[in-house]
Scaffold this motif. Structure first.
Motif, short mmCIF file in Angstrom:
data_model
loop_
_atom_site.label_atom_id
_atom_site.label_comp_id
_atom_site.label_asym_id
_atom_site.label_seq_id
_atom_site.Cartn_x
_atom_site.Cartn_y
_atom_site.Cartn_z
N PHE A 30 42.81 64.88 -60.51
CA PHE A 30 44.08 64.31 -60.09
C PHE A 30 45.19 65.33 -60.20
CE2 PHE A 30 43.72 63.26 -64.63
CZ PHE A 30 44.94 63.73 -65.11
N TYR A 31 46.28 65.07 -59.47
CA TYR A 31 47.46 65.92 -59.47
C TYR A 31 48.69 65.05 -59.71
CZ TYR A 31 44.32 69.04 -56.85
OH TYR A 31 43.27 69.81 -56.42
N VAL A 32 49.65 65.58 -60.45
CA VAL A 32 50.95 64.92 -60.57
C VAL A 32 51.79 65.33 -59.37
CG1 VAL A 32 53.08 64.75 -61.90
CG2 VAL A 32 50.87 64.84 -63.07
N ILE A 33 52.29 64.35 -58.63
CA ILE A 33 53.05 64.67 -57.42
C ILE A 33 54.53 64.33 -57.53
CG2 ILE A 33 51.06 64.50 -55.87
CD1 ILE A 33 51.96 61.68 -55.15
N LYS A 34 54.91 63.47 -58.50
CA LYS A 34 56.32 63.10 -58.61
C LYS A 34 56.57 62.48 -59.96
CE LYS A 34 59.99 61.09 -55.73
NZ LYS A 34 60.29 60.25 -54.53
N ASN A 35 57.80 62.67 -60.46
CA ASN A 35 58.19 62.06 -61.73
C ASN A 35 59.61 61.54 -61.60
OD1 ASN A 35 57.27 61.99 -64.80
ND2 ASN A 35 59.47 62.40 -64.75
N ASN A 36 59.77 60.21 -61.77
CA ASN A 36 61.09 59.57 -61.64
C ASN A 36 61.46 58.92 -62.97
OD1 ASN A 36 61.07 60.21 -58.91
ND2 ASN A 36 60.31 58.21 -58.28
N PRO A 37 62.33 59.53 -63.76
CA PRO A 37 62.74 58.90 -65.02
C PRO A 37 63.94 57.98 -64.85
CG PRO A 37 63.55 61.15 -64.93
CD PRO A 37 62.84 60.90 -63.62
N TYR A 38 63.86 57.12 -63.84
CA TYR A 38 64.93 56.17 -63.57
C TYR A 38 64.34 54.94 -62.90
CZ TYR A 38 64.66 59.17 -59.38
OH TYR A 38 64.21 59.93 -58.31
N PHE A 39 65.15 53.91 -62.82
CA PHE A 39 64.69 52.67 -62.19
C PHE A 39 64.55 52.86 -60.69
CE2 PHE A 39 66.67 51.33 -66.12
CZ PHE A 39 65.79 50.38 -66.61
N ASP A 40 63.55 52.21 -60.12
CA ASP A 40 63.35 52.26 -58.67
C ASP A 40 62.59 51.01 -58.24
OD1 ASP A 40 60.71 52.74 -59.43
OD2 ASP A 40 60.79 54.89 -58.99
N ILE A 66 67.38 66.32 -66.44
CA ILE A 66 68.02 66.05 -65.15
C ILE A 66 67.94 67.27 -64.25
CG2 ILE A 66 70.26 65.63 -64.06
CD1 ILE A 66 70.91 63.69 -66.29
N ARG A 67 68.17 68.45 -64.81
CA ARG A 67 68.09 69.67 -63.99
C ARG A 67 66.67 69.90 -63.48
NH1 ARG A 67 72.56 72.82 -64.17
NH2 ARG A 67 74.17 72.23 -65.69
N GLN A 68 65.70 69.57 -64.28
CA GLN A 68 64.31 69.75 -63.84
C GLN A 68 63.93 68.75 -62.75
OE1 GLN A 68 61.30 70.84 -66.98
NE2 GLN A 68 63.00 70.24 -68.34
N ILE A 69 64.39 67.51 -62.90
CA ILE A 69 64.09 66.51 -61.87
C ILE A 69 64.74 66.90 -60.55
CG2 ILE A 69 64.40 64.09 -61.22
CD1 ILE A 69 62.34 64.58 -63.45
N ASN A 70 65.94 67.48 -60.62
CA ASN A 70 66.64 67.90 -59.40
C ASN A 70 66.07 69.16 -58.78
OD1 ASN A 70 68.39 65.74 -59.67
ND2 ASN A 70 70.01 66.93 -60.65
N ASN A 71 65.29 69.91 -59.55
CA ASN A 71 64.74 71.18 -59.07
C ASN A 71 63.23 71.18 -59.25
OD1 ASN A 71 63.91 73.87 -58.69
ND2 ASN A 71 65.89 74.66 -59.34
N PRO A 72 62.47 70.92 -58.18
CA PRO A 72 61.01 70.83 -58.30
C PRO A 72 60.36 72.09 -58.88
CG PRO A 72 61.75 70.02 -56.17
CD PRO A 72 62.93 70.64 -56.81
N MET A 73 60.99 73.24 -58.65
CA MET A 73 60.42 74.48 -59.18
C MET A 73 60.49 74.51 -60.71
SD MET A 73 59.34 75.85 -56.49
CE MET A 73 58.78 77.38 -57.23
N LEU A 74 61.63 74.09 -61.26
CA LEU A 74 61.76 74.05 -62.72
C LEU A 74 60.80 73.03 -63.32
CD1 LEU A 74 65.65 74.20 -63.24
CD2 LEU A 74 63.98 76.03 -63.61
#
Length: 836
Positions: A291-301, A120-128
């Protein structure tokens, strides 16, 4: 072993960022957890949430604002063993991180389901997160966190323009800006720092123009993983994925590209120790395959909802089992699926298209140019045997007036204006692309201007070719068959032929050109399994059979648009639940893949079809229902189906009918009641609150109960009851009074109770008002039963409802908050002191 308790973090008010998909996921996941023996607690403040009201899913509904203080208080009240944050989107992740920092999770030994706290802390902080991905050798774009303009400029000098500036921990909706030069950079840095709670921004390398790919994966607690979907966005990076047309399965990728991105998504999901769903977004440079990874969402959307609906895979149900501790191999889905369906990756013998829906009819002054900030409010799904069929079906539910208006405006554009709109796309760009094809632009020219793969222009050209052929041959039977197989609606064909739609329908009937239905299931027919989800096409074999009697067909309200928000889905979902509980075989027709009404617990059968009369008629021909319920806003459907729906009871689902001009300078009080055709059952009086913008009173903010003297309360109850008793049909009614400054009252109008008020009052009074209405319509409630059903289940508290608008997300400053612009809502219960 004692029953485990789990606290679910809700999503709050519907917004540009999310709609009904999170409530739909919460309902299904909570239902599964409860079946597995868990005690479920949900904290949310969304008055339109179906899950909050549903005892099938939730044991304890906590209607509170989503704040750290309220979550901590709820933890202290219920002492949960676990917290599930994946049902509340990004906001829930930020909230849980703040709650964790209070120390209560560690002190009470509370487990986080789905994602560890470190993730959760990593998802909230793009740098981490960037550091973690770097350690995995995952290719990512360059990114730097800064707190001043000089450092931002230094980053730009290293990677070059364009770049993306984002706020870190934004104060409101996530803020970002695509920057092309130094002047834009100065403005973006200043705005981003103001929007950030930490006084920081991230400066990111832009990958604008690359192809955007979205992969959804699942992982269980023992590390078993599977890919649910690989979705291709037609629009390139630079346009928010939620504003792009999305296609499943991906159409233009090489197998090695899919496999490489799949492996990367697996590696990320494994490293972050995610259990359940993970949505990974990629930017693909097809010139070199990088390719590049641009986003990671470990939740429903919204994307996970589309993927589940399009594949037929029971994603939310499976995730509920995973959260309860099962593995993918252990999960045995309910009847209809084969033994190892949960661990078998879905395959498709059909194509699904997700089409965005825009709010600009209600907000004509908003900027329609598309960029990295999302602007659409909802989505529609089209499912067919081919991409062309799916595309035609996805756009067929757009209002005809809106389509005609767009085409007329495009015909007036000069070539230079058209080119600018191709380079700098606006909402509804599909119609612009079709206009360019009509003017003779080649596929290669359009690919250069738009960065859209030429494959999709071949599909659009096929759509145009069919339309051109129809124009020259009115009444041609072979062309009619081809057009219908490619997904064209009767209404579109009639417009081209300049015929009445009824004449096209008669011609189809004469030549036996009828739909067949295919079951949408995740093995593409490889295994004998039945999801009871169907879509139509024009082939020989029909896989849909009539449901056992009695059957009720309910027409959904379609994609989320401004006006009622998801209060429409709230009412329809409660209607389905009530019909189901009274022995009806429930059938839903809807084209909104995010809708809670598509949950398998509510509807025995689900049809993913445009909400057009021809599609609904085809479903009725299969199901032979006793009852059909249609939203009142779809009055044209009621008119068109009435003559052909013999021996079928057609009922209306109420719609918000309050006129937009109902905004006055004096207070408004509304008497609410249920009318059974003879007797009045009062439900209390609401008061409209004063707008802070123009000091007028309007129903976008309300208090219950109104602050009236006993004399005034009795007066409004008497006059309101008299006005309602004069109505012709039973139902929920509202009588609106102007509370004049001299203390007198003037009756303004009598109307069906608007859906937002129904949802609000249902939660305040702890009554299932939609369900009571359905029971009354079915003749299942006499006077004594109605009196008993309308007794509030517990203490009735004072409450406030406030509508939520999309103005801030769309950068609109001076727009008036009227009812036709409502996107969502918030509510809270108050004490006596809060009114002082």
């Amino acid at each position: 072993m004692a029953m485990k308790k789990v606290l679910l973090i809700g999503a709050g008010a519907d917004s540009i960022e999310h709609g009904d998909e999170l409530d739909a996921a919460a309902f299904q996941v909570a239902s599964v957890l409860k079946e597995q023996g868990w005690e479920t607690i949900l904290i949310d403040d969304n008055p339109f949430s179906f899950t909050l009201d549903c005892p099938d899913a939730i044991d304890h509904a906590c209607i509170k604002s989503l704040t750290v203080e309220n979550v901590v208080a709820t933890i202290k009240q219920y002492h949960p063993d676990a917290i599930l944050p994946t049902l509340g989107g990004r906001r829930a992740f930020e909230l849980i991180q703040a709650v964790s920092e209070t120390g209560i999770l560690q002190a009470d030994d509370i487990e986080l389901l789905g994602v560890p706290e470190a993730t959760i802390r990593q998802i909230n902080n793009p740098m981490l997160l960037g550091k973690t991905l770097h350690n995995l050798n995952v290719p990512t774009k360059a990114i730097s966190k800064v707190d001043n303009y000089v450092d931002a400029l230094e980053m730009v000098q290293r990677v070059g323009y364009p770049i993306i500036v984002r706020s870190v921990l934004p104060k409101g909706a996530g803020w970002r800006s695509l920057v092309h030069d130094q002047d834009e950079l100065k403005r973006a840095v200043a705005t981003g720092l103001r929007q950030s709670r930490s006084g920081q921004i991230t400066v990111q390398q832009s990958l604008a123009g690359f192809k955007e790919i979205e992969i959804v994966v699942l992982r269980d607690g023992f590390g078993t993983m599977m890919q649910l979907a690989c979705v291709e966005d037609i629009d390139p990076i630079g346009i928010h994925a939620g504003d792009s047309i999305a296609v499943l399965p991906a159409q233009t990728l090489l197998d090695r590209e899919i496999q490489d991105m799949r492996d990367t998504a697996f590696a990320i999901t494994r490293k972050l120790r995610i259990v359940g769903v993970n949505h990974v977004q990629f930017a693909l440079d097809q010139a070199n395959g990088k390719f590049y990874v641009i986003k990671n969402n470990p939740y429903f959307d919204r994307l996970t909802a589309f993927a589940a609906t399009a594949t037929g895979y029971a994603l939310q149900v499976v995730c509920g089992e995973l959260y309860a501790g099962k593995t993918l191999r252990d999960i045995h889905l309910d009847h209809g699926y084969y033994k190892h369906a949960a661990v078998t990756e879905p395959v498709m013998d059909h194509v699904a298209v997700r089409m965005p829906v825009w709010p600009f009819a209600e907000l004509p002054d908003a900027d329609r140019q598309l960029g990295t900030r999302k602007k659409s409010t909802g989505t529609m799904i089209g499912v067919g045997r081919s991409l062309t069929e799916a595309m035609f079906k996805a756009i067929s539910d757009f209002p005809r007036i809106e389509q005609d208006s767009r085409l007329a405006k495009q015909d007036q554009l000069s070539d230079d204006e058209l080119v600018q709109l191709l380079i700098h796309p606006h909402a509804g760009r599909l119609f612009m692309l079709l206009a360019a094809l009509r003017r003779g632009y080649t596929d290669d020219e359009l690919t250069e201007l738009t960065k859209i793969d030429a494959y999709y222009f071949a599909c659009l050209r096929q759509m145009q070719t069919i339309e051109d052929a129809l124009k020259g041959h009115p009444g041609d039977t072979e062309l009619l068959v081809k057009a219908k197989y490619c997904g064209m609606s009767d209404e579109s064909i009639a417009k081209i032929w300049q015929w009445p739609t009824t004449k096209v329908v008669a011609m189809r009937d004469e030549h036996v050109i009828h739909r067949t239905f295919k079951e949408l299931e995740p093995s593409a027919g490889e295994f004998d399994q039945h999801t009871n989800v169907f879509y139509s096409t024009y082939e020989m074999e029909d896989e849909a059979n009539p449901s056992p009697s009695p059957t009720a067909v309910v027409v959904g309200t379609g994609p989320l648009r401004l006006g009622n928000g998801t209060s429409c889905d709230y009412f329809v979902a409660n209607t389905l639940r009530e019909l189901r509980d009274h022995g009806y075989q429930t059938v839903i027709i809807n084209d909104n893949p995010s809708s809670v009404t598509l949950a398998p617990m509510l509807a025995r059968k689900r049809y993913l079809e445009p909400l057009q009369s021809e599609n609904i008629r085809a479903v009725l021909d299969v199901e032979h229902p006793e009852v059909v319920l249609i939203p009142a806003s779809r009055h044209e459907l009621i008119d068109q189906l009435g003559p052909i729906a013999k021996n079928i009871q057609i009922a209306e689902i109420p719609e918000d009918q309050r006129p937009t001009s109902l905004t006055v300078g004096e207070p408004l009080d509304s008497f609410n009641a249920l009318f059974d055709g003879q007797l009045i059952y009062p439900l209390g009086i609401t008061a409209d609150l004063q707008s802070t913008d123009d000091l007028s009173y309007q129903p976008t903010a309300q208090r219950f109960p109104a602050r009236l003297t006993p004399h005034d309360f009795a007066l409004l109850e008497k006059q309101g009851g008299q006005a309602i008793s004069e109505q012709k049909a039973p139902g929920l009614y509202q009588v609106v009074f102007v509370h004049r400054f001299d203390g007198t009252f003037k009756q303004l109008l009598v109307q069906h109770m608007p859906l937002p008020e129904i949802a609000f009052l249902s939660k305040v009074l702890k009554l299932n008002l939609p369900g009571i209405t359905v029971r009354m319509a079915l003749g299942r409630l006499d006077g004594d039963a109605l009196n008993e059903a309308l007794v509030p289940k517990g203490e009735t508290k004072m409450a406030v409802y406030r509508a939520v608008f999309p103005f801030k997300s769309l950068h609109l400053v001076h727009e008036k908050p009227t009812i036709n612009r409502v996107l969502g809502g918030q509510m809270q219960f108050l004490s006596d002191d809060d009114f002082e």
